[in-house]
Design a protein around this motif. Structure first.
Motif, PDB file in Angstrom:
ATOM      1  N   SER A  62       0.855  -1.189   0.000  1.00  0.00           N
ATOM      2  CA  SER A  62       0.000   0.000   0.000  1.00  0.00           C
ATOM      3  C   SER A  62       0.891   1.239   0.000  1.00  0.00           C
ATOM      4  N   GLU A  64       0.941   3.488   2.176  1.00  0.00           N
ATOM      5  CA  GLU A  64       1.471   3.670   3.534  1.00  0.00           C
ATOM      6  C   GLU A  64       2.669   2.756   3.777  1.00  0.00           C
ATOM      7  N   GLU A  65       2.569   1.513   3.291  1.00  0.00           N
ATOM      8  CA  GLU A  65       3.699   0.589   3.476  1.00  0.00           C
ATOM      9  C   GLU A  65       4.930   1.056   2.706  1.00  0.00           C
ATOM     10  N   GLU A  67       5.626   4.091   1.839  1.00  0.00           N
ATOM     11  CA  GLU A  67       6.099   5.281   2.546  1.00  0.00           C
ATOM     12  C   GLU A  67       6.945   4.867   3.762  1.00  0.00           C
TER      13      GLU A  67
END
Lengths: 277, 77
Positions: A62, A64-65, A67
């Motif tokens: 994702s 977020e991952e 990032e």
């Protein structure tokens, strides 16, 4: 409690936890378990300070991952500045395609990719394309490859022939423009246009990278406050002195590293026209 | 008047004593093209012409203390 890292985040888990417990809690269904860089079994115990990576094979991380892993590798301060940066790349050949790959891997937020060419078989000796992409426009082929590396980089594709008339518009949002053309007259055109009409933009050009001369002859020269040139300045591509992946790659990565340094404020504003880095 | 000149790569051989950058006295009213000719550089060789770090046309008249840089990019990318 044990303090460990799971998928790049610091977490606390009960004493006696096993790798399989972490899988069930943090990534159910993960089929690849990695503990401190090595494949792990579910029943292996976890120790303080362990770095655990849990992977569902084939799953795209994702935003977020992605990032989190970039922040963990690059530090939050560096990542934040890199993520906010927009960089233009003029020409997607041996230099431009490799600069783009390096910047996408680094997590640059936005890349403007300009080239009107298609992938030819003779490009494959040094450019970041594949045999099944022969005949595709380079902007499309490279965008596809970059999205396989980091799908969260914002790519602006400009399949146009760059001229003094359109350069300022194409690269208007860019802090840095990378000159990655093949022909000397195009290199001069881009440098002239950026210096004359884009007063807040740096240009990172390249000159002298053909053949298989020493890598260390390729240096970064500051020719003017906003103009840098990477290369040995002499080795021209011509019959008998071809462009080859290793040396073109040295120059491309010197350009990419300079872009990174500029974005991070590591190159001081300088009035000298003869300093070398 | 006195100007400072830097020549890159293959143009360096046109520098007095082969060393660049160097300073040079030129008459008032000298243009960039005049300077290039005075140094014996064929007009078509320098492709990137800079005065004080900015792009300049060959007709630009130089001023005291100007910094001139001439750069000949070579093919390859």
């Amino acid at each position: 409690m044990l303090r460990i890292r799971v998928n790049e985040r610091t977490v606390e888990v009960p004493e006696g936890s096993r790798v399989g417990d972490l899988r069930d809690r943090f990534k159910p269904g993960a089929d690849v378990l990695v503990r401190n860089g090595f494949p792990a079994r579910a029943e292996e115990p976890v120790r303080p300070g362990d770095e655990i990576v849990l992977i569902r094979r084939g799953e795209v991380p994702s935003a977020e991952e992605m990032e989190a892993l970039l922040v963990a590798r690059h530090t939050p301060g560096v990542h934040d500045r890199v993520k906010r940066a927009c960089v233009g790349i003029a020409g997607l050949g041996g230099l431009g395609s490799q600069v783009a790959v390096a910047l996408a891997r680094t997590g640059f937020g936005r890349l403007v990719l300009a080239d009107f060419d298609v992938v030819e078989p003779s490009n494959l000796n040094r450019q970041q394309y594949f045999v099944d992409q022969i005949g595709l426009p380079k902007v499309e082929a490279l965008a596809h490859n970059l999205r396989r590396i980091n799908p969260y980089v914002d790519l602006e594709l400009r399949p146009v022939r760059l001229t003094p008339a359109n350069v300022p518009e194409v690269f208007q949002d860019c802090l840095v423009v990378v000159e990655a053309f093949d022909r000397a007259d195009q290199k001069a055109m881009l440098v002239e246009t950026v210096l004359a009409r884009m007063p807040n933009t740096w240009i990172v050009a390249a000159s002298g990278l053909a053949g298989y001369g020493p890598s260390d002859a390729i240096r970064t020269h500051r020719v003017a406050p906003r103009l840098f040139v990477v290369g040995d300045l002499e080795s021209e591509a011509r019959p008998g002195v071809g462009l080859m992946a290793p040396r073109v790659g040295v120059a491309a990565h010197a350009q990419a590293n300079l872009v990174l340094r500029l974005v991070l404020g590591e190159e001081k504003a300088s009035g000298g026209n003869h300093a070398s880095l | 008047m006195r100007v400072r000149v830097n020549l890159y790569a293959g143009l360096r051989k046109f520098a007095p004593e082969g060393k660049a950058p160097f300073e040079m006295d030129v008459p008032d009213g000298t243009s960039l093209a005049d300077l290039i000719s005075r140094l014996g550089i064929p007009a078509e060789k320098p492709k990137i012409l800079l005065v004080n770090g900015r792009h300049a046309d060959p007709g630009q008249v130089l001023a005291e203390g100007d910094e001139v840089a001439l750069f000949p990019p070579v093919a390859g990318g």
